[in-house]
Scaffold this active site. Structure first.
Site, short mmCIF file in Angstrom:
data_model
loop_
_atom_site.label_atom_id
_atom_site.label_comp_id
_atom_site.label_asym_id
_atom_site.label_seq_id
_atom_site.Cartn_x
_atom_site.Cartn_y
_atom_site.Cartn_z
N LYS A 127 -2.49 7.16 1.41
CA LYS A 127 -2.25 7.38 2.84
C LYS A 127 -1.14 8.43 2.96
O LYS A 127 0.03 8.12 3.16
CB LYS A 127 -1.89 6.05 3.51
CG LYS A 127 -2.14 6.08 5.01
CD LYS A 127 -2.20 4.69 5.57
CE LYS A 127 -2.16 4.68 7.08
NZ LYS A 127 -3.22 5.43 7.75
N ARG A 135 0.84 -1.21 0.00
CA ARG A 135 0.00 0.00 0.00
C ARG A 135 0.87 1.25 0.00
O ARG A 135 0.54 2.25 -0.64
CB ARG A 135 -0.95 -0.02 1.21
CG ARG A 135 -1.95 1.12 1.17
CD ARG A 135 -3.00 1.00 2.26
NE ARG A 135 -2.43 1.15 3.59
CZ ARG A 135 -3.13 1.03 4.72
NH1 ARG A 135 -4.42 0.74 4.67
NH2 ARG A 135 -2.56 1.18 5.89
N GLU A 182 -15.82 6.96 5.60
CA GLU A 182 -15.08 6.24 6.64
C GLU A 182 -15.01 7.12 7.87
O GLU A 182 -15.59 8.21 7.90
CB GLU A 182 -13.68 5.87 6.14
CG GLU A 182 -12.83 7.08 5.76
CD GLU A 182 -11.41 6.71 5.31
OE1 GLU A 182 -10.98 5.58 5.56
OE2 GLU A 182 -10.76 7.58 4.72
N1 PMP Z 1 -9.06 5.12 7.29
C1 PMP Z 1 -8.16 6.04 7.65
C2 PMP Z 1 -8.38 7.46 7.28
C3 PMP Z 1 -7.00 5.65 8.34
O1 PMP Z 1 -6.08 6.57 8.68
C4 PMP Z 1 -6.82 4.30 8.68
C5 PMP Z 1 -5.59 3.85 9.39
N2 PMP Z 1 -5.47 4.39 10.68
C6 PMP Z 1 -7.83 3.39 8.33
C7 PMP Z 1 -8.92 3.83 7.62
C8 PMP Z 1 -7.69 1.92 8.67
O2 PMP Z 1 -6.71 1.32 7.86
P1 PMP Z 1 -5.81 0.12 8.37
O3 PMP Z 1 -6.72 -0.97 8.75
O4 PMP Z 1 -4.96 -0.22 7.20
O5 PMP Z 1 -5.03 0.62 9.52
#
Ligand code: PMP
Length: 302
Positions: free
Chosen positions: A161, A62, A194
């Site tokens: 990210k 990622r 989200e």
């Molecule tokens: N959405 C956002 C905006 C995030 O920053 C994160 C990670 N903290 C997630 C979703 C969850 O992603 P992951 O399961 O890969 O940590």
């Protein structure tokens, strides 16, 4: 006076910075780094469980997708990054905890042109982790939808990210102002995108639903792991657009994220979700998720 034993008191965190381990106090980057000046960079938050770095290869994959989207050239191969993460855990004698892997655009000029930044910087911090209190998992969390809309997929796509988290921070401030710990962010069409640092799931009549990435969600590693667990357990799942109506009428709800794992949600916007307690499918999925953390990932100490 009670004090830490000498050997702990002397321990200094070692930070990986551009190929070297430096003491925490010396882990510094330039004030001209575009990561600082413009939020121009990318990162990953990764967990260590039981002497393994959980889903490390997925996180690195990622990271490279984020880099590609920003035309940011990571000056290391994925295999070298895997090794650097493992070495950072070893240098800090950590088998459990949290890793923050950061790639900044690097030192440039005050202008925003990334071509003025010849060398991206790589930082790896391995530390212990502050978890939510147990009561959050046993009793569930209260959250709210907030006014700040999730970034448009056609502007700064939430799938990247990036180090620019102001969109999420604004939403978190709004959550804080009304006294809750997390916020649901909607996209400009009014669909659920989200939370500020977690993906959203609901359960309705035994089926699991989470918004599609096109709604403005991160391609969450925990989200994927939970969807995999659901497949193995025979729980049907889908990724439709979700509205607040879908949330308010859900039987169960939970959030997923690397730090949070799976957090049950029992109240949204003052409305009780399901019967107001963490639900049975959430509990089964959490147990399955925790089981995968025991044997998935790269081993730190052989
Ligand atoms: N959405 C956002 C905006 C995030 O920053 C994160 C990670 N903290 C997630 C979703 C969850 O992603 P992951 O399961 O890969 O940590």
């Amino acid at each position: 006076m009670w004090c830490l034993p000498y050997r702990f008191a002397q321990e200094v965190m070692k930070v990986y910075l551009d190929g070297q381990f430096v003491d925490e106090a010396d882990a510094k980057i330039s004030v001209f780094d575009h990561g600082l000046l413009y939020g121009d960079g990318i990162f990953e938050g990764i967990r260590m469980y039981h002497n393994r770095i959980f889903k490390l290869r997925e996180h690195i994959e990622r990271l490279y997708w984020s880099a590609k989207a920003l035309l940011l050239e990571i000056p290391m191969t994925p295999a070298e990054l895997v090794e650097a993460c493992l070495e950072t855990c070893r240098a800090n004698n950590l088998r459990e905890g949290y890793i923050r892997l950061i790639v900044t655009r690097g030192k440039g000029t005050l202008g925003l042109d990334p071509r003025r930044c010849p060398k991206p910087s790589i930082i790896i911090i391995a530390a212990t982790i502050q978890l939510y209190p147990d009561a959050v998992y046993s009793e569930g969390m209260t959250i709210a939808t907030v006014p700040t809309t999730r970034n448009l997929v056609n502007s700064v796509n939430p799938a990247i990210k990036s180090l620019n988290y102001l969109n999420n921070i604004l939403a978190r401030i709004e959550a804080n102002l009304i006294g809750v710990e997390e916020a649901i962010m909607l996209n400009t069409d009014g669909f659920v995108a989200e939370c500020t640092g977690d993906n959203v799931f609901i359960v309705q009549k035994g089926r699991l639903f989470t918004p599609p990435l096109s709604a403005g969600a991160l391609y969450g590693i925990t989200r994927n792991t939970v969807l995999d667990c659901a497949r193995v357990m025979g729980i049907p799942s889908g990724e439709p657009n979700l509205t607040r109506y879908d949330i308010y009428t859900a039987d169960e709800m939970f959030l997923t994220g690397t730090a949070a794992e799976m957090v049950p949600v029992v109240k949204v916007d003052g409305r009780v979700i399901g019967d107001g307690r963490p639900g049975p499918i959430t509990a089964r999925l959490l147990a399955a998720f925790r089981e995968t953390t025991r044997h998935d990932g790269e081993i730190i100490f052989a």
